[in-house]
Design a protein around this motif. Structure first.
Motif, PDB file in Angstrom:
ATOM      1  N   LYS A   1      -9.674  -2.137   6.607  1.00  0.00           N
ATOM      2  CA  LYS A   1     -11.024  -1.797   6.142  1.00  0.00           C
ATOM      3  C   LYS A   1     -11.191  -0.298   5.901  1.00  0.00           C
ATOM      4  O   LYS A   1     -11.877   0.113   4.981  1.00  0.00           O
ATOM      5  CB  LYS A   1     -12.032  -2.270   7.197  1.00  0.00           C
ATOM      6  CG  LYS A   1     -13.490  -2.053   6.803  1.00  0.00           C
ATOM      7  CD  LYS A   1     -14.417  -2.724   7.802  1.00  0.00           C
ATOM      8  CE  LYS A   1     -15.880  -2.386   7.498  1.00  0.00           C
ATOM      9  NZ  LYS A   1     -16.764  -2.865   8.570  1.00  0.00           N
ATOM     10  N   TYR A   2     -10.562   0.502   6.743  1.00  0.00           N
ATOM     11  CA  TYR A   2     -10.842   1.937   6.683  1.00  0.00           C
ATOM     12  C   TYR A   2      -9.711   2.817   6.144  1.00  0.00           C
ATOM     13  O   TYR A   2      -9.956   3.930   5.676  1.00  0.00           O
ATOM     14  CB  TYR A   2     -11.230   2.451   8.075  1.00  0.00           C
ATOM     15  CG  TYR A   2     -12.562   1.918   8.556  1.00  0.00           C
ATOM     16  CD1 TYR A   2     -13.747   2.373   7.975  1.00  0.00           C
ATOM     17  CD2 TYR A   2     -12.640   0.969   9.568  1.00  0.00           C
ATOM     18  CE1 TYR A   2     -14.975   1.895   8.412  1.00  0.00           C
ATOM     19  CE2 TYR A   2     -13.872   0.484  10.008  1.00  0.00           C
ATOM     20  CZ  TYR A   2     -15.032   0.943   9.431  1.00  0.00           C
ATOM     21  OH  TYR A   2     -16.242   0.492   9.838  1.00  0.00           O
TER      22      TYR A   2
ATOM     23  N   GLU B   1      -7.999  10.852   8.961  1.00  0.00           N
ATOM     24  CA  GLU B   1      -9.263  10.391   8.376  1.00  0.00           C
ATOM     25  C   GLU B   1     -10.269  10.123   9.493  1.00  0.00           C
ATOM     26  O   GLU B   1      -9.945   9.461  10.478  1.00  0.00           O
ATOM     27  CB  GLU B   1      -9.035   9.099   7.576  1.00  0.00           C
ATOM     28  CG  GLU B   1      -8.089   9.278   6.403  1.00  0.00           C
ATOM     29  CD  GLU B   1      -7.860   7.972   5.642  1.00  0.00           C
ATOM     30  OE1 GLU B   1      -8.499   7.778   4.600  1.00  0.00           O
ATOM     31  OE2 GLU B   1      -7.045   7.144   6.112  1.00  0.00           O
TER      32      GLU B   1
ATOM     33  N   THR C   1      -9.700   5.254   2.935  1.00  0.00           N
ATOM     34  CA  THR C   1     -11.035   5.286   2.319  1.00  0.00           C
ATOM     35  C   THR C   1     -11.613   6.700   2.315  1.00  0.00           C
ATOM     36  O   THR C   1     -12.597   6.967   1.640  1.00  0.00           O
ATOM     37  CB  THR C   1     -12.023   4.346   3.040  1.00  0.00           C
ATOM     38  OG1 THR C   1     -12.172   4.771   4.398  1.00  0.00           O
ATOM     39  CG2 THR C   1     -11.526   2.901   3.009  1.00  0.00           C
ATOM     40  N   VAL C   2     -11.037   7.590   3.110  1.00  0.00           N
ATOM     41  CA  VAL C   2     -11.524   8.976   3.115  1.00  0.00           C
ATOM     42  C   VAL C   2     -10.540   9.873   2.361  1.00  0.00           C
ATOM     43  O   VAL C   2     -10.934  10.731   1.573  1.00  0.00           O
ATOM     44  CB  VAL C   2     -11.719   9.493   4.565  1.00  0.00           C
ATOM     45  CG1 VAL C   2     -12.350  10.880   4.544  1.00  0.00           C
ATOM     46  CG2 VAL C   2     -12.569   8.535   5.379  1.00  0.00           C
TER      47      VAL C   2
ATOM     48  N   ILE D   1     -14.283   8.724  10.236  1.00  0.00           N
ATOM     49  CA  ILE D   1     -15.419   8.035   9.631  1.00  0.00           C
ATOM     50  C   ILE D   1     -16.536   7.927  10.652  1.00  0.00           C
ATOM     51  O   ILE D   1     -16.343   7.375  11.742  1.00  0.00           O
ATOM     52  CB  ILE D   1     -15.003   6.631   9.144  1.00  0.00           C
ATOM     53  CG1 ILE D   1     -13.998   6.793   7.990  1.00  0.00           C
ATOM     54  CG2 ILE D   1     -16.223   5.820   8.693  1.00  0.00           C
ATOM     55  CD1 ILE D   1     -13.029   5.684   7.867  1.00  0.00           C
TER      56      ILE D   1
ATOM     57  N   ARG E   1     -20.594   9.057   6.831  1.00  0.00           N
ATOM     58  CA  ARG E   1     -21.126   8.014   5.941  1.00  0.00           C
ATOM     59  C   ARG E   1     -22.548   7.663   6.296  1.00  0.00           C
ATOM     60  O   ARG E   1     -23.318   7.222   5.450  1.00  0.00           O
ATOM     61  CB  ARG E   1     -20.280   6.740   6.075  1.00  0.00           C
ATOM     62  CG  ARG E   1     -18.867   6.945   5.625  1.00  0.00           C
ATOM     63  CD  ARG E   1     -18.359   5.830   4.750  1.00  0.00           C
ATOM     64  NE  ARG E   1     -17.097   6.262   4.174  1.00  0.00           N
ATOM     65  CZ  ARG E   1     -15.922   5.672   4.400  1.00  0.00           C
ATOM     66  NH1 ARG E   1     -15.858   4.581   5.132  1.00  0.00           N
ATOM     67  NH2 ARG E   1     -14.831   6.154   3.860  1.00  0.00           N
TER      68      ARG E   1
ATOM     69  N   TRP F   1       0.843  -1.199   0.000  1.00  0.00           N
ATOM     70  CA  TRP F   1       0.000   0.000   0.000  1.00  0.00           C
ATOM     71  C   TRP F   1       0.882   1.255   0.000  1.00  0.00           C
ATOM     72  O   TRP F   1       0.645   2.205  -0.733  1.00  0.00           O
ATOM     73  CB  TRP F   1      -0.884  -0.048   1.253  1.00  0.00           C
ATOM     74  CG  TRP F   1      -2.037   0.901   1.276  1.00  0.00           C
ATOM     75  CD1 TRP F   1      -3.282   0.692   0.757  1.00  0.00           C
ATOM     76  CD2 TRP F   1      -2.069   2.207   1.874  1.00  0.00           C
ATOM     77  NE1 TRP F   1      -4.077   1.778   0.990  1.00  0.00           N
ATOM     78  CE2 TRP F   1      -3.358   2.724   1.672  1.00  0.00           C
ATOM     79  CE3 TRP F   1      -1.127   2.994   2.550  1.00  0.00           C
ATOM     80  CZ2 TRP F   1      -3.750   3.988   2.129  1.00  0.00           C
ATOM     81  CZ3 TRP F   1      -1.514   4.256   2.999  1.00  0.00           C
ATOM     82  CH2 TRP F   1      -2.812   4.740   2.785  1.00  0.00           C
TER      83      TRP F   1
ATOM     84  N   PRO G   1      -7.788   9.150  -0.218  1.00  0.00           N
ATOM     85  CA  PRO G   1      -7.111   8.134  -1.023  1.00  0.00           C
ATOM     86  C   PRO G   1      -5.613   8.415  -1.112  1.00  0.00           C
ATOM     87  O   PRO G   1      -5.171   9.553  -0.934  1.00  0.00           O
ATOM     88  CB  PRO G   1      -7.762   8.260  -2.399  1.00  0.00           C
ATOM     89  CG  PRO G   1      -9.004   9.058  -2.193  1.00  0.00           C
ATOM     90  CD  PRO G   1      -8.788   9.900  -0.981  1.00  0.00           C
TER      91      PRO G   1
END
Lengths: 195, 495
Positions: free
Chosen positions: B181-182, B269, B185-186, B271, B308, B61, B188
């Motif tokens: 998972k997270y 980030e 995701t907010v 969520i 979200r 990643w 990139p």
């Protein structure tokens, strides 16, 4: 010795002479009313006494408790006990009356070598002063003159007078803009201050 | 084993050559550190990853982010001026020597003293800045020193409530499924130049996970400290609040006084799922540089929250007094119907400081609401820019925004700029923008001085009053701290 001795005071504002040789002597406990038509220099005198920088003293002297205050900064004069109630009190948004007053009282006490006032004592003093002026204690939590009516602003000046307890107070048209009841309350407060 | 301090007086005061302004956090801690040589390439990325025992998916990643970064060019559109940064001159990892201490007893006393000196006790006792002692004011603290977390307090207590609060690296080891998972995701990996750099080289930060239905029982806080020279700090923070959960988190930042600039490029980030609430507060007091503009932190961070879930809420409050350059737009993407985004900011610049900040609110869900309250204060020869974007997507039926942008100028050489952007694709969306620019008036100063108050104190009271709407959004202890920081930062601004 007089509390305040003004001798031959000449003051210019924007190059224009406003005060042209004023003499005044005030003793402790006395009340003086200074009268005159608009533009005769009443507010100028109040501002010059308090140390406002927009005015130029061209001659004469102001002696307070035996010392000339001509060269003193406004905060130094305040710490010596000179207080001015403004004719048009200004708003300071977000700064509460309480904070302004507590900071002022602490600054004055510090200059006299005293300890800071305790929060409880201060609150008691401020609340009782507010009550005697017919002001809700909530008034203390509002921003300084923020959204106040003309009358509220004037009463707020007297509230500050009552909490700060100066030696010499100059009230610049404090009665204007007050309704009859408020004038009564303010007058009572000023009387109390005088004694 | 904790590392040994090389000096018997581990927290030495910095030489007084920069003493033109009081920056109380400007001291240097002498600890033996392991610092990577300057430069960034795939081998360095791999070395950081290895140093943290990361799984291979995370290394991949990072490498993907690194490759993206090499293809990107630095953005230059902000209203700030600074010389080109040589990214190969920066060291990307620095940590006190030794393994991460397993308990507070193992932490190097020099590090404990550093945080103690900054007013952050790392012992699990009530955090007091205010008046009376009550356990309710306990704050859990994650202390990050250069590239690593030193310790995290109250983890046990929080665990009993199901709340995870730990350094990011620990989360990767213990909760890899949640991180995977997270993460990203907010924001990139290739979101922007600095976010890509962070994604490749991020070191430590905090991870917060509040499970379904849990109200986090205490304030969480991360304290970031840059200490090493020529080192960048690339913090990575991820906060997740599941359905119905709520959490209040605060970060504080300081750095020593050094005469070269240092880069802080963080990614944060947030969520929030259905009915969740996240409150994120920042008190940023990175070293601002001296009065002539030498040194100071470049604070280039990407912070974004995603509402979200339905009825979710994300609220940012920031008090930015430090850094040579502050360039950030903590944002909220309002995806869930009825979700709420709030942004409260005080940005104060003095001397040669520059700021280009505020927020982006992106309305996508129906009946989404956002509020922006910005207080910018510029003194000295500083420049302070408000930049705010409110975007109403065509799906955002009934969306509303209210923006209030107030600027206060001190002295005659400071500048305030306002760049508001509004993009609305909904005819029924409501967007309000109010703006004012003012100066501290002579009348206000005279009133305070006539009451016996020093000009410096008077100015700080008036400025604090100007910021009140934002300060009252902060937890009490930090509101007091923020007020004091403004006062220190205003020094020399009177006249």
């Amino acid at each position: 010795m007089s509390l305040l001795e003004i001798r031959g005071l000449r003051v210019n504002a924007g190059g224009q002479p406003i005060l042209k040789g004023l003499d005044l002597s005030v003793d402790l406990g006395e009340v003086h009313a200074i009268m005159g038509p608009n533009g005769s220099g009443k507010s100028t005198l109040a501002n010059v006494l308090a140390g406002r920088e927009d005015f130029e003293v061209t001659a004469g002297d102001m002696v307070y408790r035996g010392e000339s205050i001509l060269d003193s900064e406004p905060e130094e004069r305040a710490r010596k006990g000179i207080f001015m109630a403004f004719q048009f009190p200004v708003e300071i948004p977000g700064l509460t009356n309480m904070e302004l007053l507590k900071t002022a009282v602490d600054a004055l006490r510090e200059s006299r070598g005293q300890q800071k006032i305790s929060a409880a004592d201060f609150l008691k003093r401020a609340r009782s002063a507010a009550e005697s002026l017919g002001l809700d204690p909530q008034f203390l939590r509002r921003g300084v003159n923020e959204g106040f009516s003309g009358g509220e602003r004037k009463r707020n000046e007297i509230l500050q007078l009552a909490v700060i307890e100066p030696t010499l107070a100059v009230l610049d048209e404090t009665d204007s803009g007050l309704d009859i009841d408020s004038v009564q309350l303010v007058a009572k407060c000023v009387d109390a201050f005088q004694s | 084993m904790p590392s040994e301090a090389v000096d018997t007086d581990p927290v030495s005061p910095h030489p007084s050559e920069f003493s033109t302004r009081e920056y109380a956090a400007g001291f240097v801690t002498e600890v033996e550190s392991e610092t990577f040589p300057p430069g960034l390439d795939e081998a360095v990325v791999a070395a950081i990853s290895q140093r943290k025992n990361e799984p291979s998916w995370l290394l991949d990643w990072r490498l993907e982010a690194y490759r993206g970064w090499t293809e990107m060019t630095e953005p230059r559109w902000a209203h700030v001026n600074f010389p080109r940064i040589d990214f190969q001159e920066i060291s990307y990892f620095s940590a006190p020597k030794g393994d991460r201490p397993k308990s507070l007893e193992e932490v190097d006393p020099a590090l404990l003293e550093t945080f103690e000196k900054l007013g952050i006790p790392l012992h699990e006792r009530a955090f007091l800045a205010g008046v009376e002692e009550e356990p309710a004011s306990a704050v859990a603290v994650d202390a990050v020193f250069d590239s690593v977390s030193i310790t995290t307090t109250f983890q046990e207590t929080l665990r009993e409530h199901g709340v995870i609060f730990c350094p990011f690296s620990e989360a990767v080891e213990e909760h890899p499924e949640l991180v995977r998972k997270y993460l990203g995701t907010v924001v990139p990996r290739r979101d922007n130049f600095y976010a890509a750099l962070n994604s490749a080289a991020f070191s430590d930060g905090s991870f917060v996970f509040v499970p379904k239905g849990v109200q986090c029982p205490m304030e969480l806080s991360t304290v970031f400290r840059i200490n090493a020279r020529n080192t960048g700090q690339f913090e990575r923070t991820l906060i997740v609040a599941e359905e119905g959960a709520s959490v209040s988190y605060l970060e504080g930042c300081t750095a020593p006084m050094r005469d070269e600039n240092q880069l802080h490029a963080a990614v944060v980030e947030l969520i929030a799922l259905d009915d969740a609430k996240i409150k994120y507060s920042t008190v940023q007091n990175w070293y601002p540089g001296d009065a002539e503009g030498n040194g100071g932190i470049y604070n280039f961070v990407t912070k974004r929250g995603a509402c979200r879930g339905r009825n979710s809420k994300i609220s940012w409050t920031q008090v930015e007094t430090g850094s040579a350059i502050t360039w950030k737009y903590p944002s909220v993407v309002l995806l869930g119907d009825n979700s709420v985004g709030e942004f409260y900011t005080v940005a104060m610049t003095n001397n040669r400081q520059q700021a280009d900040t505020v927020t982006k609110m992106t309305h996508i869900g129906r009946n989404t609401r956002s509020t922006i309250v910005s207080k910018g204060i510029s003194a000295g020869q500083s420049s302070n820019a408000y930049r705010g974007l409110v975007r109403m997507d065509r799906r955002a039926a009934g969306a509303r925004n209210y923006t209030q942008c107030d600027s206060l100028l001190i002295g005659s050489e400071s500048a305030a700029h306002t760049f508001p952007y509004i993009e609305s694709r909904r005819p029924d969306a409501q967007v309000e923008h109010e703006a004012t620019t003012s100066r501290i008036s002579d009348d206000q100063m005279f009133l305070c001085r006539q009451r016996g108050i020093d000009p410096e104190k008077a100015m700080s009271m008036i400025v604090n009053g100007f910021c009140r709407e934002v300060f009252r959004e902060l937890p009490l202890e930090f509101a007091v701290e923020a007020g004091k920081l403004l006062e220190v930062n205003l020094e020399g601004a009177v006249g």
